[in-house]
Structure formats: C-alpha cells, structure tokens
Design a protein around this motif. Structure first.
Motif, mmCIF file in Angstrom:
data_model
loop_
_atom_site.group_PDB
_atom_site.id
_atom_site.type_symbol
_atom_site.label_atom_id
_atom_site.label_comp_id
_atom_site.label_asym_id
_atom_site.label_seq_id
_atom_site.Cartn_x
_atom_site.Cartn_y
_atom_site.Cartn_z
ATOM 1 N N GLU A 298 0.812 -1.226 0.000
ATOM 2 C CA GLU A 298 0.000 0.000 0.000
ATOM 3 C C GLU A 298 0.843 1.273 0.000
ATOM 4 N N VAL A 299 1.899 1.269 0.785
ATOM 5 C CA VAL A 299 2.726 2.473 0.891
ATOM 6 C C VAL A 299 3.330 2.844 -0.474
ATOM 7 N N LEU A 300 3.649 1.828 -1.270
ATOM 8 C CA LEU A 300 4.199 2.082 -2.601
ATOM 9 C C LEU A 300 3.092 2.511 -3.563
ATOM 10 N N MET A 301 1.949 1.859 -3.428
ATOM 11 C CA MET A 301 0.838 2.139 -4.338
ATOM 12 C C MET A 301 0.356 3.572 -4.164
ATOM 13 N N ARG A 302 0.247 3.989 -2.903
ATOM 14 C CA ARG A 302 -0.218 5.353 -2.621
ATOM 15 C C ARG A 302 0.727 6.372 -3.266
ATOM 16 N N SER A 303 2.002 6.089 -3.100
ATOM 17 C CA SER A 303 3.014 6.977 -3.641
ATOM 18 C C SER A 303 2.952 7.013 -5.173
ATOM 19 N N ALA A 304 2.727 5.847 -5.762
ATOM 20 C CA ALA A 304 2.689 5.767 -7.229
ATOM 21 C C ALA A 304 1.453 6.466 -7.789
ATOM 22 N N LEU A 305 0.330 6.364 -7.078
ATOM 23 C CA LEU A 305 -0.875 7.047 -7.555
ATOM 24 C C LEU A 305 -0.663 8.554 -7.565
ATOM 25 N N HIS A 306 0.147 9.014 -6.616
ATOM 26 C CA HIS A 306 0.479 10.445 -6.582
ATOM 27 C C HIS A 306 1.403 10.804 -7.751
ATOM 28 N N ARG A 307 2.419 9.996 -7.981
ATOM 29 C CA ARG A 307 3.425 10.342 -9.000
ATOM 30 C C ARG A 307 2.916 10.100 -10.422
ATOM 31 N N THR A 308 2.114 9.066 -10.603
ATOM 32 C CA THR A 308 1.582 8.749 -11.942
ATOM 33 C C THR A 308 0.068 8.535 -11.823
ATOM 34 N N PRO A 309 -0.692 9.627 -11.815
ATOM 35 C CA PRO A 309 -2.155 9.486 -11.643
ATOM 36 C C PRO A 309 -2.784 8.579 -12.702
ATOM 37 N N CYS A 310 -2.088 8.352 -13.818
ATOM 38 C CA CYS A 310 -2.657 7.476 -14.854
ATOM 39 C C CYS A 310 -2.913 6.064 -14.315
ATOM 40 N N LEU A 311 -2.287 5.713 -13.206
ATOM 41 C CA LEU A 311 -2.495 4.362 -12.650
ATOM 42 C C LEU A 311 -3.924 4.168 -12.132
ATOM 43 N N GLU A 312 -4.592 5.302 -11.805
ATOM 44 C CA GLU A 312 -5.971 5.222 -11.295
ATOM 45 C C GLU A 312 -6.854 4.394 -12.227
#
Ligand SMILES: Cc1cc2nc3c(=O)[nH]c(=O)nc-3n(C[C@H](O)[C@H](O)[C@H](O)COP(=O)(O)OP(=O)(O)OC[C@H]3O[C@@H](n4cnc5c(N)ncnc54)[C@H](O)[C@@H]3O)c2cc1C
Length: 805
Positions: A298-312
């Motif tokens: 989760e800690v990585l996923m949260r960070s990635a959603l911030h850095r690359t919103p396209c992951l949403e």
C-alpha cells in the motif's frame, strides 16, 4: 538434466544458474579458464532472476563499484552481437527525481561523484522531467538527475545470453542437478556431491542466490543473507507510455518505474520490509512466486498514484511478489570464504543483481584466475562479516531495515538501528547513563559522542551538525587536558609459537624483531604493495605477539595471516578481542593522571614511546602502551575485561580534578585527521601503497626472506605516482566537509576527500584526499582548489603531506 554426462572432474564448479552464476562462468571462460561446470538444481534463471524488473543503473557509492557497474552496461550492450542471443538491453536512460531540497543536495553530491568517476550525468529541472517522462507528475519536485547511459534489460534473456557465451567457450552447464554437499580435505575444497554423483574440482563458487546461506552451511561457510518479499506491479498498455520511456526512480516515494510492452512496471522498497520467514528454502522453489500482499504494497501504491495518476484507471495485470536476498549492510557478498580455501561466494545482491552481475562476474573471475581482484572491493568482500552475523533472527530483523534503506534518505553518519545493541563493552551502561550516543561497527556499540543528558537528540542534517559543539568540547579536552576513550572494540589477535616471529616478519613491512616490551606500527601489504591492513604489534614475549587492529578487521586479518602461514610452521593465531577492554587516555595531562593511579613509573624515561609493559592501576593489573593515535601525549590501556569497570572508576575518581572527560569516536576521528593519521578503509586499502599514502620517503629495509610486497615497493618506488595523498583544509568554517567530496582544480576533477572532520587547531574542517593524474606527481605545497560540497563548490587549500615514518 542435460544429455551430457556429469564430468568426474572440473577445475571450477559454479553452483547456481541465475544471472550471477552465468556471469561468473562466462568471465572465467573469457579469461581462459574453460574447464568449468555450472550446476543448477532447477533450470537456468528459475530462482530469482526470472522475475527481476531489469533496471540497470551505473551510479554507485565509490569509484570501483561504479567502474564495475559501467563495465556491466558495456557488456550488456555488446553481448547480443557476440552470442546472437538478445538481452533485451535498451539504453533508455534514467531519471531520478527529488521531492525535497535535501534529496536534491544528495543527488547533486552523487552527480559530482559520478562525473568524477566518468559517468555522464545531468542536473535537470522539473520542467525537463515533464518533457522527458510524459505522465509523470512534476509539480512537487525540486529537481532531478538524468543519466543517459542507464537502461533496462530482460533478466532471463540476459542470463541465457551469458550462458551461451560461456558454453561457446567450453563451459558445461547442467540443469536439474542439485548440489547437496561440498567435499573437502585439509581445509580445502576437493569437489561437490550432487544428487547425480560427485564432481571433483579445485574451486567451488557459491552463486546460489537466496539459497547461498543454507548452501554455505553445508561447508561451514557463513553467507549472511536473508530473503525478503519484494514487489512490483505490472499494468496493461497505457496511452503515452512508449518503449524509450526512461527508467524513473522516485526515492522519496520509495518507488521506481520502467516501461514494459507499452505499460508500466512499478515497484519499490517499502521502509518497513517483510522478511520471507521460510527456513530452509526448498530446492523445489523454481519459477515460483509468493502470494499478493496489497497491505504491504500500500505504501508504494499510494506513492505511485500520486506520482503517476494514470495508474488510477490503468489495467492492473498483476502484483508480483518474489523473494530476493538482502544482507546486513545492503552490499552484496563476494570473495573467497575465510572458512574454507578455494570456496568462493558471489551472492546477496539486495535487488541489484541484474545491474551488478556483469561487473561482479568479472571481478570474481579475476579473483580466481589472478589470485585477487584487480581493484579494492572491501565494501563487498565476504570477510567484512564476522561469524556471529549468521544468526537467523538477527538477519531477519536486519532485513526489515536494509531493504527499506535502498531508497531512504541516507543522512551523513546515519547508523543502522536494528539488531542493536549486540556487542558491548563492560562500560556500555555506564557510558549510556552519561549521555553517550552510540554508533555501531562490526556489531560493536561504540560511543560517537557524549551529549548533555537532558539535551534533545541532534537532528539529521547535511549542514554543520548539531552535535559539533559537544564533539568540539571533547577535542578541546584531548588537546588541552585529558580525555578517556573506550576503544574496546579494537580487534586483538594473539600470534604465538616457535615460528610466530618468522611469520610476522614475512607479513609485516616493518621489522617486528624488537626487544620484548616494544611495539611497532606496521602495514601488512599485498603483492601489489597495497595495504591489506595496518596494525600495532606488541611483543609480549620472544614468541608471543599481540596485534591490535581495526574493529572491523578481525576476520579479514585472521584470514590473511592464516592464508600466509606455511603449513609446516608452528604458530597459532587466536582472536582475543573479547578478553581485553581498551581505554585510551589522551592529552597533555595523561601522564599526571597515570601517576595518580599507578605506583609504576610510566615517565618517558621508564616507558619510552612505542613501549609497553604491565603495571598496577588501582587494584588491577593492566598493560600500558605509550602511544597516541590523535597526536600528543597518551597511553593505551589493555585491561582484562572483568577489571574494566574498576579501572574506569579509578581513572575518573583521580581525573576529576584534572578535567578528565569522556570522549567518543567523532572526536577521535577528527583529531587523527587533523594530525594526518591515515586510517585503513579511508586513506589506506589494497589499492594504496605506502608511497601514495605518503607514509614512507625511503624504501624500508629489505628482509630475507622478503616481506610480502617488498618487490612491489622496490619496483615502484622510483616510478611516478598515480595517486598521492594530500591534506585538505576548508577555507571557511561554515563549510562542513563530511568526506567523499570531489576536488576540482581549473574545472578538472583531481580526486575525492577520503575523510574529513572538524579541525580544532585550524578552526575549520580538515581532511585528506588522494589526487590523481598530473597532481600526483607535482609538488602541491599549497594549492587552491574547490571541494564539491553537496555539489556546490567551496574553497579549500591542498597541502603536501610530510611522510609519517
Ligand atoms: C521483485 C524483484 C525485482 C527485482 N528487480 C531488479 C532490478 O530491477 N534490477 C536488478 O539489478 N535486480 C533486480 N532484482 C534482483 C535480482 O533479481 C537478483 O539480485 C538476481 O536475480 C540474483 O541473481 P542470482 O544469480 O544471485 O540468484 P538466482 O537467480 O536465484 O540464482 C541462484 C540459483 O542457484 C540455484 N541453486 C541454489 N542452490 C542450489 C544447489 N544446492 N544446487 C544447484 N543449484 C542451486 C537456484 O535454483 C537458482 O537458480 C529484483 C528482484 C526481485 C525479487
């Protein structure tokens, strides 16, 4: 299992067919050793290699490791041409972004170092990041680094290509052959036992990846590593992601990305990792993965959603969880095991095995073929680990920390936190009660400095440290009154027996055939004339010598000494570190204090410099040596462990009136640097000769038989130096140098600072540095230069050093 019959004999047996084993075999063959057999219990790549993400970067902590990674990239780029098998190598370049000004400073430091190591690297703005890396959020960034030479590879293809290159040169590779034992005789490898029969051999190389620890145990070899669950996520195609989308690292968010088939692979290094608590790891764990764990991710996923919103909205194909091995200090492990001759290890790659395998394979091949690697690799040398590091609970707990450190902000002098305190002096609690702040070396708790008990802890900083005033007070006491240092972590080796003198004469550059009660500070050189170690030899009796060496060097020195002990000689070497505490009394009032606690005469007449004897101290008997590591007057006391507390209290009771003060290693280090005392691991190492380190101005007397390195010194003494140690002084007190800063003269990088500290006498930071090229042969006398402090130029002066001995 291959159609070929297992040979009865091979020069080298490599165990493990991951990328590391294949690279070792490839490089052995490349160097002309073709009688090599590689045994893999499953199929090639079936361990960890097949599921690696395949990021390949060049930036490493030091020159030799960076050179190693650079070589790897060159190899990966040309391998396909050589073998005809694709490697998936793509020089996509890499971008590392900074979310905070401190991270950017840290990146600038790495950039400055990388440039000085010959790596192309650029400082780029958030806007340039946005141009290079579409879909990446950049509005919160402070800056970034662009490395055009970095890239990515397909780990399985790369391994197969290395294997093919090895086979083409004669290496025999067998799959489905589990090695279940190592044959040995007279402390040396003789072969391996497999489920398909025996293979006799001269050398075994343990490249068993996460199995390397348990495989090492079969032969009594300690390979301290532990597996952790390690994750990345794979998406389907994402509009805007193209094959040359660079590798991206966002260390403040603990994550990385690479492009794969038009989508993204996103993984990372969560701050609190999850060890894979399986022991032993079954041989049948082939092409297998562990279960998804979204909570851990989760800690990585949260960070990635911030850095690359396209992951949403991206299609998530899978969350991969594969085990990878981590070591107690985050560096990999290579070299010949101290426990068993001709048993080599190359394992524990801390999630950088793809990037490092090329270079590590070559260094390993050099080690076997030439007897030593061509450059100093102490950071990754297996002998940095003492036997106690095999403890499994400690390994598991440390792995929780070291995986996370991969991307964590590493502040200067930051200490590891787990598995502490482990090795302690008898004074540990007493010193802790007086405000001691401890660091850790080779498992030992050592006082860094004393802070006032009610003062808050010093905060991490890249600037002038908050602890400096406390350390300065300890420095002042050492220079002006008297200070007491607990140096019990020193390694102590007792060399005794009829042939002890002959052995030490052959190992030490200096003559150690002194009268009983004298001591000699001496290098122990390798055949190239470089420092394998430096230590003090105390002659306690005609055939008994006590060696006082560095806290981290017991395993290394014991190995070197026993390796060079002739089989027929009568000599024993024992690690007696735990038998004696060491208290160092340093400063102009040290003799006055000694006179108050001991009835024995320790005046310069009775106990001249570099002499030692036993004395009464309080109610105890201790060995005293007149010496000082920090310059000036001083004594080292070697105390039976059980009398340490008594001696310490006796000294303090008598020392109060003299201003006696406890002091720690930060003060000690700064004081030794101020007096240009070289330290092993900083100024001295296998690549540095006594000439380069400015330790000798004339050749040491020849010995018969010669000491190791004698010929090299003779051959090189009149040749121009390639590098030369100089003194560095910061021009302004507000520029706090930490060590590691590149030095620049007229736009050219001429060297790096090896160590630095606050100079009490200079009123500014002082250090030492190796300068190279033309500067190594010029008289520097006094030369203006700039040091790149966190990438920013600050003025320093360089001075020639006068030789010490
Ligand atoms: C999720 C994840 C992502 C990663 N991403 C990257 C990355 O981007 N970049 C990077 O550089 N690294 C990455 N890594 C790390 C990399 O995968 C490893 O460091 C590397 O694969 C280790 O290679 P190896 O040869 O040491 O181990 P392995 O590939 O595990 O090979 C060891 C082999 O030894 C064999 N073996 C063991 N015991 C025996 C025995 N007794 N007899 C015979 N054979 C035996 C095993 O079967 C195994 O095949 C990643 C790792 C993971 C888990």
């Amino acid at each position: 299992m291959s159609d070929m019959a297992l040979p009865q004999h091979a020069r080298v047996v490599v165990v493990g067919g991951g990328i590391v084993g294949c690279s070792v075999a490839y490089h052995l063959a490349l160097m002309g050793w073709t009688d090599v057999v590689l045994l893999e219990q499953g199929q090639l790549t079936s361990g960890t290699t097949w599921h690696a993400a395949g990021l390949v970067g060049q930036m490493r902590a030091n020159r030799n490791m960076t050179r190693m990674s650079k070589y790897g990239i060159e190899l990966y780029a040309r391998l396909e041409q050589e073998t005809g098998l694709a490697t998936g190598w793509r020089a996509s370049g890499s971008v590392t972004v900074a979310r905070t000004p401190e991270r950017m400073q840290m990146l600038r430091r790495q950039m400055a170092l990388a440039r000085s190591f010959g790596v192309e690297v650029h400082d780029i703005s958030p806007m340039e990041v946005a141009q290079r890396v579409p879909l990446l959020r950049t509005d919160d960034l402070c800056g970034a680094v662009w490395l055009p030479g970095d890239g990515k590879a397909n780990p399985s293809d790369l391994t197969m290509s290395l294997a093919k290159g090895a086979r083409q040169r004669g290496v025999k590779i067998f799959e489905g052959v589990e090695v279940v034992g190592v044959l040995q005789a007279q402390g040396q490898v003789r072969g391996v036992q497999t489920l398909a029969g025996e293979v006799r051999c001269d050398i075994v190389v343990n490249c068993a990846g996460q199995w390397a620890r348990q495989f090492g145990q079969l032969a009594g070899v300690n390979v301290p590593l532990y597996s952790a669950e390690h994750f990345y996520l794979v998406t389907g195609k994402i509009e805007g992601i193209h094959p040359l989308w660079p590798v991206v690292r966002d260390p403040d968010g603990f994550i990385y990305y690479k492009e794969e088939v038009g989508g993204l692979v996103m993984g990372g290094f969560e701050p609190v990792a999850k060890p894979w608590r399986v022991d032993p790891i079954p041989a049948t764990f082939q092409f297998q993965l562990l279960g998804e764990d979204w909570d851990q991710f989760e800690v990585l996923m949260r960070s990635a959603l911030h850095r690359t919103p396209c992951l949403e909205t991206a299609d998530i194909k899978m969350l991969l969880n594969g085990p990878e091995s981590f070591t107690p200090d985050g560096n990999f492990i290579m070299g010949e095991a101290p426990e068993l001759r001709h048993y080599f290890v190359c394992a524990g790659f801390n999630s950088a095995g793809i990037a490092n395998a090329g270079g590590a394979g070559r260094l390993m091949a050099e080690w076997m073929v030439q007897g030593a690697p061509s450059v100093d690799v102490w950071d990754v040398d297996i002998r940095r680990f003492a036997p106690f590091t095999s403890n499994r609970r400690a390994l598991a707990e440390r792995t929780v920390e070291t995986l996370g450190l991969h991307y964590a902000m590493r502040w200067p002098r930051q200490e590891l936190q787990t598995v502490r305190p482990l090795r302690t002096s008898p004074l540990y609690d007493t010193l802790a009660g007086k405000g001691a702040v401890f660091g850790s070396k080779n498992g030992w708790e050592r006082v860094n400095y004393f802070k006032p008990v009610d003062a808050p802890a010093a905060r991490d900083t890249l600037g002038t440290p908050e602890w400096l005033p406390w350390v300065q007070a300890e420095q002042v006491a050492t220079r002006e009154t008297v200070a007491l240092y607990d140096q019990s972590s020193f390694s102590k080796l007792l060399v005794q027996g009829r042939d002890a003198l002959a052995l030490l004469q052959r190992l030490c550059m200096r003559h150690v055939d002194t009268p009983v009660g004298q001591m000699v500070y001496t290098p122990m050189l390798n055949e190239r004339g470089g420092y394998e170690s430096d230590f003090t030899v105390l002659r306690l009796a005609p055939a008994i010598f006590l060696l006082i060496t560095g806290s981290a060097q017991a395993t290394r020195d014991l190995d070197w000494i026993s390796r060079h002990t002739l089989p027929e000689s009568w000599v024993s070497v024992t690690d007696v570190t735990a038998m004696y505490s060491v208290l160092s009394l340093m400063g102009p009032l040290a003799p006055t204090l000694m006179a108050r606690v001991s009835p024995d005469d320790v005046s310069p007449q009775a106990l001249p410099l570099r002499s030692t004897r036993e004395i009464d101290l309080g109610h105890a008997r201790v060995r005293v040596a007149r010496m000082s590591y920090v310059g000036g007057l001083g004594f080292e006391l070697y105390i039976p462990v059980e009398m340490t507390r008594h001696v310490y209290q006796t000294l303090h009771t008598a020392g109060v009136a003299l201003g006696l003060r406890d002091a720690g290693y930060y003060a000690l280090d700064a004081l030794r640097i101020e007096r240009s005392r070289r330290a092993w691991g900083a100024e001295l190492g296998p690549d540095e000769t006594p000439m380069a380190a400015r330790m000798i101005t004339r050749l040491p007397a020849d010995k018969t038989p010669p000491f190791i390195g004698q010929k090299a010194l003779r051959d090189q003494f009149h040749l121009p130096l390639h590098q030369k140690l100089v003194r560095v002084v910061a021009e302004k007190p507000e520029h706090y140098l930490w060590g590691g800063e590149p030095l620049v003269i007229d736009g050219e990088t001429v060297g790096e600072i090896s160590s630095a500290g606050w100079g009490h006498e200079s009123g500014a930071c002082v250090g030492m540095a190796y300068v190279r090229g033309d500067w190594a042969v010029r008289d520097v006398v006094t030369q203006a230069a700039t040091a790149l402090l966190w990438g920013e130029p600050v003025p320093v002066l360089l001075h020639d050093l006068t030789a010490m001995l």
